[in-house]
Scaffold this motif. Sequence first.
Motif, short mmCIF file in Angstrom:
data_model
loop_
_atom_site.label_atom_id
_atom_site.label_comp_id
_atom_site.label_asym_id
_atom_site.label_seq_id
_atom_site.Cartn_x
_atom_site.Cartn_y
_atom_site.Cartn_z
N GLN A 242 -7.51 -4.91 -2.36
CA GLN A 242 -6.41 -3.95 -2.35
C GLN A 242 -5.04 -4.57 -2.08
N VAL A 243 -4.99 -5.82 -1.63
CA VAL A 243 -3.71 -6.41 -1.25
C VAL A 243 -2.77 -6.52 -2.44
N SER A 244 -3.24 -7.11 -3.54
CA SER A 244 -2.39 -7.28 -4.72
C SER A 244 -1.96 -5.94 -5.33
N PRO A 245 -2.88 -4.97 -5.53
CA PRO A 245 -2.44 -3.68 -6.07
C PRO A 245 -1.41 -2.97 -5.19
N LEU A 246 -1.55 -3.08 -3.88
CA LEU A 246 -0.57 -2.48 -2.98
C LEU A 246 0.79 -3.14 -3.15
N ALA A 247 0.79 -4.47 -3.23
CA ALA A 247 2.05 -5.21 -3.37
C ALA A 247 2.72 -4.91 -4.71
N ARG A 248 1.92 -4.63 -5.74
CA ARG A 248 2.47 -4.38 -7.08
C ARG A 248 2.74 -2.90 -7.35
N GLY A 249 2.55 -2.06 -6.34
CA GLY A 249 2.84 -0.64 -6.50
C GLY A 249 1.82 0.12 -7.30
N ARG A 250 0.60 -0.41 -7.42
CA ARG A 250 -0.45 0.30 -8.16
C ARG A 250 -1.24 1.24 -7.26
N ILE A 251 -0.96 1.20 -5.97
CA ILE A 251 -1.55 2.14 -5.02
C ILE A 251 -0.41 2.72 -4.18
N LEU A 252 -0.31 4.04 -4.15
CA LEU A 252 0.72 4.72 -3.37
C LEU A 252 0.03 5.62 -2.35
N VAL A 253 0.55 5.64 -1.14
CA VAL A 253 -0.10 6.35 -0.04
C VAL A 253 0.90 7.30 0.63
N ARG A 254 0.42 8.48 0.97
CA ARG A 254 1.22 9.40 1.77
C ARG A 254 0.27 10.28 2.58
N GLY A 255 0.85 11.10 3.45
CA GLY A 255 0.04 12.00 4.27
C GLY A 255 0.31 11.82 5.75
N ARG A 256 -0.36 12.63 6.55
CA ARG A 256 -0.16 12.60 8.00
C ARG A 256 -0.73 11.35 8.64
N LYS A 257 -1.74 10.75 8.01
CA LYS A 257 -2.39 9.57 8.59
C LYS A 257 -2.50 8.48 7.52
N PRO A 258 -1.38 7.92 7.10
CA PRO A 258 -1.43 6.92 6.02
C PRO A 258 -2.22 5.67 6.39
N TRP A 259 -2.38 5.41 7.70
CA TRP A 259 -3.13 4.22 8.11
C TRP A 259 -4.62 4.30 7.74
N LEU A 260 -5.07 5.49 7.33
CA LEU A 260 -6.46 5.61 6.88
C LEU A 260 -6.69 4.97 5.51
N ALA A 261 -5.63 4.79 4.74
CA ALA A 261 -5.78 4.28 3.37
C ALA A 261 -6.42 2.90 3.32
N PRO A 262 -5.98 1.91 4.11
CA PRO A 262 -6.62 0.58 4.02
C PRO A 262 -8.09 0.58 4.39
N ARG A 263 -8.53 1.60 5.12
CA ARG A 263 -9.94 1.66 5.52
C ARG A 263 -10.83 2.16 4.38
N PHE A 264 -10.23 2.87 3.43
CA PHE A 264 -11.03 3.58 2.43
C PHE A 264 -11.95 2.66 1.62
N PRO A 265 -11.46 1.55 1.02
CA PRO A 265 -12.38 0.72 0.22
C PRO A 265 -13.57 0.20 1.00
N GLY A 266 -13.36 -0.09 2.29
CA GLY A 266 -14.43 -0.65 3.10
C GLY A 266 -15.49 0.34 3.50
N LEU A 267 -15.31 1.62 3.16
CA LEU A 267 -16.33 2.62 3.49
C LEU A 267 -17.55 2.52 2.58
N PHE A 268 -17.42 1.73 1.52
CA PHE A 268 -18.50 1.66 0.51
C PHE A 268 -18.91 0.21 0.25
N THR A 269 -20.16 0.04 -0.13
CA THR A 269 -20.68 -1.26 -0.52
C THR A 269 -21.06 -1.21 -1.99
N ALA A 270 -20.34 -1.95 -2.82
CA ALA A 270 -20.61 -1.92 -4.26
C ALA A 270 -22.02 -2.45 -4.51
N PRO A 271 -22.85 -1.72 -5.28
CA PRO A 271 -24.23 -2.17 -5.52
C PRO A 271 -24.27 -3.36 -6.49
#
Length: 271
Positions: A242-271
């Motif tokens: 997620q680091v490169s997409p965030l830096a390039r503006g391909r991921i935009l975040v808003r809301g009351r708890k924006p700090w939850l966004a970086p946690r989202f990808p790690g909630l899953f394990t790609a099979p």
Amino acid sequence: MAGQDVRRSLPEGLGAAIRETAEEIAALLRTDADMERRVPGAEWSVGEAAAHLALANELMAELAAGHARPYGDGTPQSLAAANERSLAEFGERAAEPLAAMIVEHAEACVKALEEGAAEGTVVTPLGSMSPQELGSYLLTHMLGHGYDLARALGRAHMLDRARVALTLPFMLTAMPRVTDSVRTAGMNARYDIRLWGGSGRFGVTLADGVLTVDPQPPARPDCTISIEPVTFLLMALGRQGQVSPLARGRILVRGRKPWLAPRFPGLFTAP
């Protein structure tokens, strides 16, 4: 029934997307592909990845036709072991035969799904699914490995916004099944996930660590993640961080708890 389209069981565009993706993967292999070249970030060669695709498409076609085919128990470890066993038992690594098999089995799967060969749900490597979800699973799997082959061979990949939208029926079904229970333990959060350009939107809710996915976003999300569709799929399949997409503006975040966004990808394990 007379007057009804036998293709009613597939979402619009899914059959065509599966066929076209298979043909584009086959074209990659048929253009003087070096089948011994290593796939970036993977242990497989191009020939091994292509063989896996051919075998997986055959498996999906048999499932779509209503045949039972056990394949692991749904965990990443069991699926990896099943993949290695199937490759060890299947010796073909030449471009032309594998290209033909990928196309042939993709076509057979679409035909079986269009004709409604499998009634009710089918048991897939990631659990029970509807025939529509199985078709979406096939497309998602081909796009992931097609992307790998394109990178290995220095060619353009076949992922685009329209095809990513067609992967969502599978993604929404699979996400609760590939949740990392260690990382979600005790977590409470409401996510609104939006793919750019109207390609899709869904909600993910965690209540005391239990994750559910809904086609409709929650009424009062804690965190809204707006993401470019191809980036979404590559991250979901573990092909991109997620680091490169965030830096390039391909991921935009808003809301009351924006700090939850970086946690989202790690909630899953790609099979």
